[in-house]
Design a protein around this motif. Structure first.
Motif, PDB file in Angstrom:
ATOM      1  N   PHE A  60      41.675  45.856  33.550  1.00  0.00           N
ATOM      2  CA  PHE A  60      41.362  45.619  34.960  1.00  0.00           C
ATOM      3  C   PHE A  60      40.536  46.765  35.539  1.00  0.00           C
ATOM      4  CE2 PHE A  60      45.356  42.821  35.958  1.00  0.00           C
ATOM      5  CZ  PHE A  60      44.772  41.778  35.266  1.00  0.00           C
ATOM      6  N   ALA A  61      40.862  47.975  35.103  1.00  0.00           N
ATOM      7  CA  ALA A  61      40.196  49.162  35.649  1.00  0.00           C
ATOM      8  C   ALA A  61      38.707  49.184  35.338  1.00  0.00           C
ATOM      9  CB  ALA A  61      40.867  50.423  35.112  1.00  0.00           C
ATOM     10  N   GLU A  62      38.273  48.348  34.386  1.00  0.00           N
ATOM     11  CA  GLU A  62      36.849  48.266  34.082  1.00  0.00           C
ATOM     12  C   GLU A  62      36.105  47.408  35.093  1.00  0.00           C
ATOM     13  OE1 GLU A  62      36.599  46.778  30.135  1.00  0.00           O
ATOM     14  OE2 GLU A  62      37.777  48.409  29.238  1.00  0.00           O
ATOM     15  N   THR A  63      36.857  46.655  35.908  1.00  0.00           N
ATOM     16  CA  THR A  63      36.245  45.740  36.871  1.00  0.00           C
ATOM     17  C   THR A  63      36.459  46.184  38.314  1.00  0.00           C
ATOM     18  OG1 THR A  63      36.583  43.900  35.336  1.00  0.00           O
ATOM     19  CG2 THR A  63      36.156  43.330  37.638  1.00  0.00           C
ATOM     20  N   VAL A  64      37.663  46.648  38.638  1.00  0.00           N
ATOM     21  CA  VAL A  64      37.988  47.071  40.008  1.00  0.00           C
ATOM     22  C   VAL A  64      38.669  48.431  39.951  1.00  0.00           C
ATOM     23  CG1 VAL A  64      38.262  44.667  40.752  1.00  0.00           C
ATOM     24  CG2 VAL A  64      40.269  45.993  40.052  1.00  0.00           C
ATOM     25  N   THR A  65      38.718  49.094  41.082  1.00  0.00           N
ATOM     26  CA  THR A  65      39.431  50.369  41.151  1.00  0.00           C
ATOM     27  C   THR A  65      40.905  50.106  41.425  1.00  0.00           C
ATOM     28  OG1 THR A  65      39.125  50.626  43.541  1.00  0.00           O
ATOM     29  CG2 THR A  65      37.374  51.475  42.090  1.00  0.00           C
ATOM     30  N   PRO A  66      41.807  50.972  40.985  1.00  0.00           N
ATOM     31  CA  PRO A  66      43.234  50.767  41.249  1.00  0.00           C
ATOM     32  C   PRO A  66      43.546  50.614  42.729  1.00  0.00           C
ATOM     33  CG  PRO A  66      42.940  52.456  39.575  1.00  0.00           C
ATOM     34  CD  PRO A  66      41.567  52.130  40.098  1.00  0.00           C
ATOM     35  N   ALA A  67      42.789  51.283  43.592  1.00  0.00           N
ATOM     36  CA  ALA A  67      43.058  51.197  45.029  1.00  0.00           C
ATOM     37  C   ALA A  67      42.813  49.803  45.585  1.00  0.00           C
ATOM     38  CB  ALA A  67      42.189  52.211  45.771  1.00  0.00           C
ATOM     39  N   GLU A  68      41.988  49.005  44.891  1.00  0.00           N
ATOM     40  CA  GLU A  68      41.687  47.652  45.373  1.00  0.00           C
ATOM     41  C   GLU A  68      42.786  46.659  45.018  1.00  0.00           C
ATOM     42  OE1 GLU A  68      37.044  46.833  45.322  1.00  0.00           O
ATOM     43  OE2 GLU A  68      37.688  47.760  43.430  1.00  0.00           O
ATOM     44  N   ILE A  69      43.679  47.017  44.104  1.00  0.00           N
ATOM     45  CA  ILE A  69      44.803  46.143  43.746  1.00  0.00           C
ATOM     46  C   ILE A  69      45.951  46.456  44.693  1.00  0.00           C
ATOM     47  CG2 ILE A  69      46.444  45.495  41.944  1.00  0.00           C
ATOM     48  CD1 ILE A  69      44.344  46.303  39.886  1.00  0.00           C
ATOM     49  N   THR A  70      46.241  45.511  45.587  1.00  0.00           N
ATOM     50  CA  THR A  70      47.218  45.751  46.651  1.00  0.00           C
ATOM     51  C   THR A  70      48.614  45.228  46.325  1.00  0.00           C
ATOM     52  OG1 THR A  70      46.582  43.688  47.757  1.00  0.00           O
ATOM     53  CG2 THR A  70      45.414  45.703  48.405  1.00  0.00           C
ATOM     54  N   GLY A  71      48.733  44.418  45.280  1.00  0.00           N
ATOM     55  CA  GLY A  71      50.045  43.870  44.936  1.00  0.00           C
ATOM     56  C   GLY A  71      50.096  43.388  43.509  1.00  0.00           C
TER      57      GLY A  71
END
Length: 481
Positions: A60-71
């Motif tokens: 997942f980290a290759e597509t979005v930043t951890p901060a964008e995952i809210t749940g």
């Protein structure tokens, strides 16, 4: 952009999907899992679940930043027995739902509380595949492991929740399979636990699927990459997730799931007690129950057949299997398959019965053997639908089995009812999970034109009715051999 990370901790694979605010899938990943089979026991290593989970979150980290995952929210296999020590480390491999080793303990528990009491409390009958009798088995057969046990979990996803948050939690849908929960009050039942000699403190706190269990711990962040403090929700057992994803809402609407194991699911306003073999689950919605006819043998039969008849040295060879199926004929030239590879819990409750082919002749072909395996599962599903009280209005199909067109068509022929195959199974399940924590985001909104409908062919109805009658005689004839 904010994303919900949705996971399914299944039997053969861990799947992960990122769903954005519009309910769209951004990325999907999966990692295979291995089942340990020995002496009829079926187990998995919880550490493998965590390793697969971390492999996906790192992708997942290759597509979005951890901060964008809210749940984070998950579904997972239910009816497991997962034992943890005080440090939340596994005491032993997880005993899976398909492992029926505790028949003797189940009989003792049922005798102690009474069959009617057990049925009315849990909504289900007592058998050796339920976690509570398995816990009794472990206390008797592995007392050293039992003494080390500080926590009992029921779903594979709940081990991941514990690793992420440090909280031992379970959702009411998955925990309805434990054989220890009062299904109407949605509480652990002290009478059942006392009769089993089980300490109530071992069992997890019960949550509704949409409730937050906790947040990602710094220690978990270091391993999986999800940001510490990210909300983690209880989630729901896999039957609950697929029922949401299938969109069934009213009596007469049925959903067939063809995963590794399988089930026919319906919904009702009350539990069904009169029909043997019907498993009742507490649904996510209040005042609603999921009625499930569960099968141990479904997609695993397809996988086994693809390995035995394929050309990949025993590994599943789906390309060869598909070619055999494409050349097969309805009825498999009279060959019948009893598909009970690892015992069965419906349409019979027998952990010792095993599968067979019947009707072999010098003219039998590999195509006959391949097709008869899938016809055998279809006959079991027909028995399941016949146990449910409402006349089918609609029948939908979800799961990996829906990717095999021959299986879908023969299901329609055997059941005598149109089958709507729902596409994008992983997307629908992920969207259903995300909708639990984002109520404004509806579940199951895949475009109707993507759905494939298989209509029963009248010319094969009499053929399959006759074969079904013969199939019904196989188990009684083989029982006890």
């Amino acid at each position: 952009m904010a994303y919900i990370a949705a996971f399914d901790a299944g039997t053969t694979a861990m799947k992960g999907t990122l769903v954005n605010e519009a309910g769209e899938t951004v990325v999907s990943c999966s990692a295979e899992l291995t089942t340990l089979t020995r002496g009829g026991f079926q187990e998995q290593n919880p550490g493998d679940w965590w390793a697969a989970f971390c492999a996906i979150t790192r992708q997942f980290a290759e597509t979005v930043t951890p901060a964008e995952i809210t749940g984070v929210i998950m579904s997972g296999q239910m009816q497991d027995l997962i034992l943890l020590d005080g440090a939340l480390e596994p005491v032993c491999p997880a005993i899976l739902y398909c492992d029926g080793r505790a028949q003797r303990q189940a009989a003792a528990l049922e005798q102690a509380v009474g069959a009617e009491c057990f049925l009315r409390t849990t909504g289900n009958r007592c058998d050796g595949s339920l976690p509570l009798p398995k816990l009794m088995w472990l206390r008797e057969q592995r007392p050293d492991l039992y003494r080390r046990t500080a926590h009992v979990l029921i779903s594979s996803k709940d081990y991941l929740l514990a690793r992420l948050t440090g909280v031992c939690a379970g959702d009411v849908t998955a925990c309805a399979t434990a054989g220890a929960m009062d299904i109407r009050r949605k509480r652990w039942d002290e009478t059942l636990l006392a009769a089993a000699g089980a300490d109530p403190a071992l069992f997890p706190a019960l949550y509704q699927p949409h409730q937050q269990v906790g947040a990602v711990l710094p220690a978990a962040e270091a391993e999986c990459g999800l940001r510490a403090g990210t909300a983690v929700f209880a989630g729901i057992g896999d039957a609950g997730a697929t029922t949401l994803a299938s969109g069934i809402r009213a009596p007469g609407q049925y959903n067939i799931n063809l995963g590794t194991s399988g089930w026919v699911a319906a919904v009702s306003e009350d539990i069904l007690l009169s029909e043997a073999g019907v498993f009742n689950l507490a649904a996510a919605a209040e005042g609603c129950y999921i009625n499930v006819v569960p099968f141990l043998n479904a997609g695993n039969v397809h996988r086994w057949m693809a390995g035995v008849l394929g050309r990949a040295g025993g590994a599943p060879d789906y390309e060869t299997a598909a070619a055999l199926l494409a050349s097969s004929v309805p009825g498999s030239h009279g060959v019948l398959c009893l598909p009970y590879l690892c015992g069965e819990r419906f349409p019979v409750l027998d952990g010792d019965i095993r599968g067979c082919w019947y009707g072999l002749s010098p003219e039998t072909t590999a195509a006959d053997l391949a097709r008869s395996c899938l016809e055998g599962v279809a006959f079991s599903l027909r028995q399941g639908l016949e146990r449910l009280p409402d006349t089918p209005v609609s029948v939908s199909l979800i799961g990996g089995g829906g990717q095999e067109p021959v299986w879908c068509q023969l299901l329609a022929d055997v059941l005598g009812h149109a089958i709507t195959v729902l596409p994008d199974t992983q997307f629908r399940a992920a969207q259903a999970l995300a909708s639990l924590v984002r109520p404004e985001q509806p579940a199951g909104t895949a475009r109707a034109e993507q759905e494939k409908v298989y209509v029963p062919r009248r010319e094969f109805r009499a053929l399959y009715d006759g074969l079904y009658a013969g199939y019904r005689k196989l188990y009684p004839a083989l029982r006890g051999l």
